[in-house]
Design a protein around this motif. Structure first.
Motif, short mmCIF file in Angstrom:
data_model
loop_
_atom_site.label_atom_id
_atom_site.label_comp_id
_atom_site.label_asym_id
_atom_site.label_seq_id
_atom_site.Cartn_x
_atom_site.Cartn_y
_atom_site.Cartn_z
N LEU A 154 -21.96 -36.11 -34.36
CA LEU A 154 -23.28 -36.22 -33.91
C LEU A 154 -24.36 -36.21 -35.11
CD1 LEU A 154 -22.26 -33.38 -31.84
CD2 LEU A 154 -23.56 -35.10 -31.02
N PHE A 155 -23.38 -36.44 -36.46
CA PHE A 155 -24.27 -36.14 -37.85
C PHE A 155 -23.19 -36.93 -38.48
CE2 PHE A 155 -25.21 -34.39 -42.21
CZ PHE A 155 -25.82 -33.71 -41.81
N SER A 156 -24.61 -37.67 -39.17
CA SER A 156 -23.82 -39.16 -40.35
C SER A 156 -24.08 -38.48 -41.94
CB SER A 156 -25.31 -39.94 -40.19
OG SER A 156 -26.07 -39.00 -40.45
N TYR A 157 -22.54 -38.75 -42.10
CA TYR A 157 -22.20 -38.62 -43.08
C TYR A 157 -21.70 -37.68 -43.60
CZ TYR A 157 -20.39 -41.22 -47.24
OH TYR A 157 -19.48 -41.86 -48.19
N PRO A 158 -21.56 -35.93 -43.39
CA PRO A 158 -21.15 -35.24 -43.44
C PRO A 158 -20.07 -35.18 -44.90
CG PRO A 158 -20.02 -35.51 -41.51
CD PRO A 158 -20.60 -36.39 -41.91
N LYS A 159 -20.65 -33.66 -45.11
CA LYS A 159 -19.47 -34.29 -46.41
C LYS A 159 -17.77 -33.42 -46.18
CE LYS A 159 -22.21 -31.56 -49.69
NZ LYS A 159 -23.31 -32.62 -48.98
N SER A 160 -16.98 -34.19 -46.73
CA SER A 160 -16.04 -33.17 -46.76
C SER A 160 -15.94 -31.99 -46.97
CB SER A 160 -14.45 -33.56 -47.37
OG SER A 160 -13.76 -33.58 -48.02
N LEU A 179 -24.92 -19.10 -49.98
CA LEU A 179 -26.34 -19.76 -49.70
C LEU A 179 -26.33 -21.05 -49.67
CD1 LEU A 179 -29.74 -19.18 -47.94
CD2 LEU A 179 -29.77 -19.15 -50.86
N ASP A 180 -26.56 -22.14 -49.07
CA ASP A 180 -26.91 -23.65 -48.38
C ASP A 180 -27.98 -23.53 -47.81
OD1 ASP A 180 -26.89 -26.02 -48.42
OD2 ASP A 180 -24.55 -25.93 -47.65
N PHE A 181 -29.13 -24.08 -48.74
CA PHE A 181 -30.25 -24.27 -48.63
C PHE A 181 -30.54 -25.52 -47.25
CE2 PHE A 181 -34.85 -23.64 -48.39
CZ PHE A 181 -34.82 -22.48 -48.66
N PHE A 182 -29.44 -26.47 -47.51
CA PHE A 182 -29.53 -28.03 -46.76
C PHE A 182 -28.57 -27.88 -45.52
CE2 PHE A 182 -32.47 -28.12 -50.38
CZ PHE A 182 -33.01 -27.90 -49.80
N ALA A 183 -28.32 -26.72 -44.79
CA ALA A 183 -27.06 -26.52 -44.24
C ALA A 183 -26.72 -27.64 -43.45
CB ALA A 183 -27.42 -25.55 -43.05
N GLY A 184 -26.88 -28.72 -43.06
CA GLY A 184 -27.35 -30.59 -42.31
C GLY A 184 -25.97 -29.79 -40.93
N SER A 185 -24.60 -30.22 -41.27
CA SER A 185 -23.95 -30.01 -40.04
C SER A 185 -23.25 -29.04 -40.01
CB SER A 185 -23.32 -31.19 -40.29
OG SER A 185 -22.17 -31.07 -41.17
N GLY A 186 -23.65 -28.08 -41.40
CA GLY A 186 -22.90 -26.97 -41.10
C GLY A 186 -21.78 -26.64 -42.04
N THR A 187 -20.89 -28.02 -42.89
CA THR A 187 -20.16 -27.36 -43.86
C THR A 187 -19.70 -26.63 -44.52
OG1 THR A 187 -20.40 -30.24 -43.76
CG2 THR A 187 -18.72 -29.31 -45.50
N VAL A 208 -29.08 -22.60 -44.56
CA VAL A 208 -30.47 -22.58 -43.22
C VAL A 208 -31.14 -24.19 -43.20
CG1 VAL A 208 -33.05 -23.00 -44.45
CG2 VAL A 208 -31.30 -20.87 -45.68
N GLU A 209 -31.72 -24.67 -42.04
CA GLU A 209 -31.97 -25.63 -41.22
C GLU A 209 -33.05 -25.99 -40.82
OE1 GLU A 209 -29.93 -29.07 -42.43
OE2 GLU A 209 -31.51 -29.28 -40.93
N GLN A 210 -33.32 -27.15 -41.20
CA GLN A 210 -34.87 -27.17 -40.72
C GLN A 210 -35.11 -28.41 -39.11
OE1 GLN A 210 -37.15 -29.27 -42.55
NE2 GLN A 210 -36.01 -31.78 -42.88
N LEU A 211 -33.64 -29.21 -39.06
CA LEU A 211 -33.83 -29.69 -37.56
C LEU A 211 -33.17 -29.50 -36.36
CD1 LEU A 211 -33.25 -33.30 -39.94
CD2 LEU A 211 -35.72 -32.26 -38.38
C1 LIG Z 1 -27.65 -34.10 -46.56
S1 LIG Z 1 -28.30 -33.30 -45.40
C2 LIG Z 1 -26.83 -31.99 -46.48
C3 LIG Z 1 -25.46 -32.14 -45.34
C4 LIG Z 1 -24.53 -31.02 -45.52
N1 LIG Z 1 -24.16 -30.34 -47.04
C5 LIG Z 1 -23.14 -31.35 -45.02
O1 LIG Z 1 -22.01 -32.09 -45.36
O2 LIG Z 1 -22.84 -31.15 -43.14
C6 LIG Z 1 -29.42 -31.35 -46.42
C7 LIG Z 1 -30.18 -31.22 -45.10
O3 LIG Z 1 -30.89 -30.76 -45.40
C8 LIG Z 1 -32.31 -30.46 -44.51
N2 LIG Z 1 -33.01 -30.04 -44.92
C9 LIG Z 1 -34.52 -30.27 -45.73
N3 LIG Z 1 -35.00 -30.22 -46.49
C10 LIG Z 1 -35.11 -29.03 -46.20
C11 LIG Z 1 -35.80 -28.06 -45.64
N4 LIG Z 1 -37.21 -27.53 -46.70
N5 LIG Z 1 -36.07 -26.55 -45.19
C12 LIG Z 1 -34.28 -26.78 -44.20
N6 LIG Z 1 -33.68 -27.45 -43.88
C13 LIG Z 1 -34.03 -28.56 -45.26
C14 LIG Z 1 -31.51 -31.94 -43.59
O4 LIG Z 1 -32.87 -31.67 -42.55
C15 LIG Z 1 -30.71 -31.76 -43.54
O5 LIG Z 1 -29.54 -31.75 -42.59
#
Ligand SMILES: C[S@@+](CC[C@H](N)C(=O)[O-])C[C@H]1O[C@@H](n2cnc3c(N)ncnc32)[C@H](O)[C@@H]1O
Length: 344
Positions: A154-160, A179-187, A208-211
């Motif tokens: 469900l997520f492309s290229y999550p970190k290890s 704090l992870d401001f760009f949480a993505g898949s929640g790793t 924190v995640e926007q999508l």
């Molecule tokens: C590269 S991914 C993070 C991957 C994550 N570290 C993982 O391994 O699962 C970056 C994430 O940041 C989110 N993002 C980018 N800009 C944002 C913002 N201004 N506020 C909240 N989320 C943001 C994107 O939607 C994306 O899911």
């Protein structure tokens, strides 16, 4: 990895081992953590009694090997750093020996009739510049791990998970908030839960995640992980920002016709915050002009440009403003969240 700090004295890396073989070499444990025993004698070609005389002194060891001291005592073994008849040195001067000689920091053993002095050497490792171990590969411990947990990709290229876990090991302590401001898949959240499970810590996380799609992957993942057996403490609260102009953004994005967009524009001029350069009162010609554009995508861009993007969500400072009808429960939640209260 780029590391920034406001206070360099707080940016020390924790002393721990990350590599499996290194971790395993620290085979003993006490209340302060893992350690191994190492000889207190420094055996090196360039260290000798002659070139480092201050590191040469006798250590007295009782017959039952339990008492180790620098004070001369009768009936004690008098031990010098000698190996194969060569005079080496101890690792520290006597003052340092005295300071460290607390509890069972030094241990004496008898080997082939010789008394050997050992000391505790705490878990540590020089952290490498390149993290090449397989556990850090996103393919195996990111993509595959997530796929196994959620049943599909469900997520492309999550970190290890382990890249984040080891980062937490060297950078956080038991009661930290991560704090992870760009949480993505929640790793990061997953790694915090795993870290607490491993060392009994009470770290918390804020993600924190926007999508929308990523938020749902994130929540699904954390639900699965917290439900797994063996978690000491693991639960999470998920909150959404309270929409203001965002309501109109969403309406604009899902509109299908110019008529629909025109309705939205009318509502916007009543209930939204428009950019400072927009006059809320629209003369008829403007509406007519809008209709003649006759391109839904262009009209959407136009309306989106009118909205003040700093007002997409309700600001915390406006929480008491009646316009936004914030419920008492939400007010309490915000108060506790921002003030760090315990009763959330
Ligand atoms: C590269 S991914 C993070 C991957 C994550 N570290 C993982 O391994 O699962 C970056 C994430 O940041 C989110 N993002 C980018 N800009 C944002 C913002 N201004 N506020 C909240 N989320 C943001 C994107 O939607 C994306 O899911």
């Amino acid at each position: 990895m780029l590391v920034y700090t406001k206070n360099i004295s707080k940016a020390e890396l924790n002393k721990i081992a990350l590599d499996k073989d290194k971790i395993e070499s620290f085979d003993k444990r006490d209340e302060a953590g893992n350690y191994r025993l190492e000889p207190f004698m420094r055996v090196r070609s360039n260290t000798s009694r002659t070139n480092k005389p201050k590191f040469w002194y006798p250590i007295y060891v009782s017959k039952d090997l339990k008492d180790i001291t620098l004070t001369k005592k009768n009936n004690y073994h008098k031990v010098f750093p000698i190996d194969n008849d060569r005079e080496f040195t101890w690792k520290t001067k006597p003052e340092t020996f005295e300071k460290r000689n607390v509890g069972d920091y030094f241990v004496a053993v008898e080997q082939q009739g010789q008394i050997i002095i050992l000391h505790k050497y705490r878990e540590q490792q020089v952290i490498k510049n390149l993290w090449m171990d397989k556990k850090y590969f996103p393919e195996f411990q990111g993509t595959n791990l997530l796929k196994n947990l959620l049943g599909k990709n469900l997520f492309s290229y999550p970190k290890s998970l382990y890249a984040v876990l080891d980062t937490l090991k060297i950078m956080t302590s038991n009661n930290d908030i991560i704090l992870d401001f760009f949480a993505g898949s929640g790793t990061t959240g997953h790694a915090v839960l795993e870290m607490n499970k491993q060392d009994g810590g009470k770290r918390q996380f804020i993600l924190v995640e926007q999508l929308d799609e990523h938020i749902s992957v994130c929540k699904e993942r954390l639900k699965k992980v917290t439900a797994q057996e063996g978690l000491l403490s693991g639960n999470f609260v998920s909150c959404e920002l309270m929409s203001y102009n965002e309501v109109f953004m969403e309406r604009i994005q899902s509109a299908e016709s110019s008529e629909e967009l025109l309705d939205i524009w009318r509502d916007m001029s009543k209930d939204s915050v428009l950019n400072w350069y927009v006059k809320p009162h629209k003369p008829m010609e403007a509406e007519e002009h809008f209709i003649t554009i006759n391109d839904v995508e262009k009209q959407k861009q136009l309306l989106a440009a009118l909205l003040d993007k700093n007002q997409l969500y309700v600001h915390l400072s406006e929480i008491e403003d009646e316009t936004f009808k914030v419920s008492e429960a939400d007010k309490l939640l915000n108060k506790n969240f921002y003030k760090g209260g315990d009763d959330v």
